[in-house]
Design a protein around this motif. Structure first.
Motif, mmCIF file in Angstrom:
data_model
loop_
_atom_site.group_PDB
_atom_site.id
_atom_site.type_symbol
_atom_site.label_atom_id
_atom_site.label_comp_id
_atom_site.label_asym_id
_atom_site.label_seq_id
_atom_site.Cartn_x
_atom_site.Cartn_y
_atom_site.Cartn_z
ATOM 1 N N LEU A 20 0.829 -1.183 0.000
ATOM 2 C CA LEU A 20 0.000 0.000 0.000
ATOM 3 C C LEU A 20 0.875 1.249 0.000
ATOM 4 N N SER A 21 0.388 2.301 -0.622
ATOM 5 C CA SER A 21 1.094 3.568 -0.598
ATOM 6 C C SER A 21 0.133 4.693 -0.270
ATOM 7 N N CYS A 22 0.673 5.741 0.332
ATOM 8 C CA CYS A 22 -0.102 6.922 0.684
ATOM 9 C C CYS A 22 0.788 8.136 0.495
ATOM 10 N N THR A 23 0.340 9.064 -0.322
ATOM 11 C CA THR A 23 1.105 10.270 -0.603
ATOM 12 C C THR A 23 0.331 11.502 -0.152
ATOM 13 N N ALA A 24 0.996 12.357 0.621
ATOM 14 C CA ALA A 24 0.409 13.602 1.084
ATOM 15 C C ALA A 24 0.880 14.751 0.211
ATOM 16 N N MET A 34 3.368 9.300 10.429
ATOM 17 C CA MET A 34 2.509 8.681 9.438
ATOM 18 C C MET A 34 2.176 7.276 9.928
ATOM 19 N N ALA A 35 0.973 6.832 9.622
ATOM 20 C CA ALA A 35 0.537 5.544 10.134
ATOM 21 C C ALA A 35 -0.502 4.923 9.224
ATOM 22 N N TRP A 36 -0.690 3.620 9.406
ATOM 23 C CA TRP A 36 -1.744 2.876 8.753
ATOM 24 C C TRP A 36 -2.673 2.288 9.798
ATOM 25 N N ALA A 74 11.200 12.570 1.286
ATOM 26 C CA ALA A 74 11.315 13.475 0.152
ATOM 27 C C ALA A 74 10.029 13.554 -0.655
ATOM 28 N N GLN A 75 9.266 12.479 -0.674
ATOM 29 C CA GLN A 75 8.037 12.427 -1.455
ATOM 30 C C GLN A 75 6.776 12.498 -0.603
ATOM 31 N N ASN A 76 6.933 12.699 0.708
ATOM 32 C CA ASN A 76 5.790 12.718 1.632
ATOM 33 C C ASN A 76 4.911 11.486 1.444
ATOM 34 N N THR A 77 5.561 10.350 1.358
ATOM 35 C CA THR A 77 4.873 9.101 1.081
ATOM 36 C C THR A 77 5.191 8.063 2.149
ATOM 37 N N VAL A 78 4.191 7.288 2.506
ATOM 38 C CA VAL A 78 4.377 6.170 3.413
ATOM 39 C C VAL A 78 3.850 4.910 2.735
ATOM 40 N N TYR A 79 4.565 3.814 2.932
ATOM 41 C CA TYR A 79 4.190 2.535 2.355
ATOM 42 C C TYR A 79 3.907 1.531 3.464
ATOM 43 N N LEU A 80 3.086 0.575 3.156
ATOM 44 C CA LEU A 80 2.889 -0.571 4.027
ATOM 45 C C LEU A 80 3.107 -1.824 3.193
ATOM 46 N N GLN A 81 4.230 -2.485 3.431
ATOM 47 C CA GLN A 81 4.526 -3.743 2.763
ATOM 48 C C GLN A 81 3.921 -4.871 3.583
ATOM 49 N N MET A 82 2.995 -5.606 2.991
ATOM 50 C CA MET A 82 2.270 -6.654 3.686
ATOM 51 C C MET A 82 2.623 -7.999 3.065
ATOM 52 N N ASN A 83 3.246 -8.848 3.852
ATOM 53 C CA ASN A 83 3.629 -10.180 3.416
ATOM 54 C C ASN A 83 2.908 -11.233 4.242
ATOM 55 N N SER A 84 2.893 -12.451 3.734
ATOM 56 C CA SER A 84 2.261 -13.576 4.432
ATOM 57 C C SER A 84 0.850 -13.228 4.885
#
Length: 121
Positions: A20-24, A34-36, A74-84
């Protein structure tokens, strides 16, 4: 005006992965955290993972070892890498950001629109 745009949700089989990605964007002075979060039907919205401006991370016990939160300052972005991924991960996932607007000393709390994650065979 601040916008949080989420992407990356979808349907995945158990054991699979999603990112998932989120850009502000907008007149942002600084981002403090930043949080999910996620919310399944009939349940409270709950924290999944968060990261502060000091790079301190926090994870719900149910996702430790499987999910990773990543921040691109730098991009005001947060990711959530979800595995398994597991069926119980099925929920609407929301991005949350604590930030200061340009010209204001106040910290505001903003939410993304939500993105559906479904884990099913």
């Amino acid at each position: 005006q601040v916008r949080l745009v989420e992407s990356g949700g979808g349907l995945v089989q158990p054991g699979g992965s999603l990112r998932l990605s989120c850009t502000a964007s907008g007149t942002i002075s600084s981002i403090h955290a930043m949080a999910w979060y996620r919310q399944a039907p009939g349940k409270q919205r709950a924290l999944v993972a968060g990261v502060t401006d000091g790079a301190t991370t926090d994870y719900a016990d149910s996702v430790k070892g499987r999910f990773t939160i990543l921040r691109d300052n730098a991009q005001n972005t947060v990711y959530l890498q979800m595995n398994s991924l597991k069926p119980e991960d099925t929920a609407v996932y929301y991005c949350n950001v604590h930030l200061k607007l340009a010209g204001s000393p106040l910290i505001f709390d903003y939410w993304g629109q939500g993105t559906q994650v479904t884990v099913s065979s």
